[in-house]
Design an enzyme around this catalytic site. Sequence first.
Site, PDB file in Angstrom:
ATOM      1  N   SER A 144       0.801  -1.223   0.000  1.00 45.77           N
ATOM      2  CA  SER A 144       0.000   0.000   0.000  1.00 45.77           C
ATOM      3  C   SER A 144       0.832   1.271   0.000  1.00 45.77           C
ATOM      4  O   SER A 144       0.325   2.329  -0.354  1.00 45.77           O
ATOM      5  CB  SER A 144      -0.995   0.008   1.155  1.00 45.77           C
ATOM      6  OG  SER A 144      -0.329  -0.090   2.371  1.00 45.77           O
ATOM      7  N   HIS A 195       2.625   4.760   4.504  1.00 52.02           N
ATOM      8  CA  HIS A 195       1.725   5.446   3.575  1.00 52.02           C
ATOM      9  C   HIS A 195       2.273   6.820   3.188  1.00 52.02           C
ATOM     10  O   HIS A 195       2.195   7.220   2.024  1.00 52.02           O
ATOM     11  CB  HIS A 195       0.351   5.604   4.219  1.00 52.02           C
ATOM     12  CG  HIS A 195      -0.369   4.313   4.386  1.00 52.02           C
ATOM     13  ND1 HIS A 195      -1.316   4.115   5.368  1.00 52.02           N
ATOM     14  CD2 HIS A 195      -0.293   3.150   3.700  1.00 52.02           C
ATOM     15  CE1 HIS A 195      -1.790   2.884   5.273  1.00 52.02           C
ATOM     16  NE2 HIS A 195      -1.174   2.286   4.269  1.00 52.02           N
TER      17      HIS A 195
END
Length: 291
Positions: A144, A195
Site C-alpha cells: 500500500s 503510507h
Amino acid sequence: MQRRTRGINTGLILLFSQILRVGVSNIPPVTLATLALNIWFFLSPVKPLLGSCLSVDTCYQQKDWQRLLLSPFHHADDWHLYFNMASMLWKGINLERRLGSKWFAYIIVTFSLLTGVVYLLLEFALAELMNEPGFRGNCAVGFSGVLFALKVLNNHYCPGGFPNVLGFPVPNRFACWAELVAIHFISPGTSFAGHLAGILVGLMYTLGPLKKVMEMCAGNFPSRVHHSGQQYYFNSAGYARYQDSYPYGGPGYSEEVPRNYDAYTAGLSEEEQLERALQASLWDRGLWTQW
C-alpha cells in the site's frame, strides 16, 4: 507479532472474484503480473513476515537489504492482500492504459524500491528527532505504500472532482492526505510512515525530479500519457506495521475499462469494505496464533 491463520482465506476468494468479474483479458499485463506476484508470495512466502518486513534495524544495522525487495510483496493476512490488490486492480488498469506497459512496469519497480527507502529515512528521522529508538524497530510489510504513490499519479492525471473520504467530499488534490489520516482512524495498526512514504514518492514523480531522472535512465521508452475523461477512485487499505517482535501497537489496450463501480467494489464503498473486513476480523474466534 501476531499473524492470523484461516482455514478459508475469504479475502483471497473475494480478490479472485473481482479479478474474474473484471475479466483477465481486460487486465493489462503488468497489472496482472503484479497481482499474480503478490498472490504468489502470499501463498508461498519467501520468508516469514519477521524475515521480510522492513525496518531501520533490520536493513541498516543488520545489513539485510533484500527486505527492500521482499517487503512490498508480502502481506500480513488475506484481508490485507485483498484491499491492496483490489486497489491495485483499479489503479493498474487506469495507469497502465495511460502510460504504456513498459513505463508502468518501470514505475512499479522504481516505486517499490524508493518507497521502502523513503520509509526507512522517515523512521530514522523520527527516531533521531524524537529521541525514540523504538521507531527504528517499526517493521512494515505490504504494497500500500506503492499504492499511495500510484494514487498521487492517478489524481495528477485525473484532476478535479471530489472523492468521498469517510463520507466527506474532499478536493481531489487533497484526497491522498485525507485518506492518509482517515485510514489511521479506521485501522490504527497500519503504518503512517509507510503510507506517507508512498505519497512523498508520488509527489517526487509528479512535482519533483524523479520522472526526469527515470527518463534519463530509461532512454529507450519514454512515458506516454493518454488523457481520458473517465475518473475512478478506489482507496487502498493498510500498509501493515509491526513494532519489534510484539503485536500491533508497538502501449494502451483496446478493451474498455469497466464503467460499473460495483465491478471493483462489490457494491460497497471503500469504507464499508474496510469496516466489514475489520468486523470479520474481530468476530473470528480461535483463529489467532502467537508469532
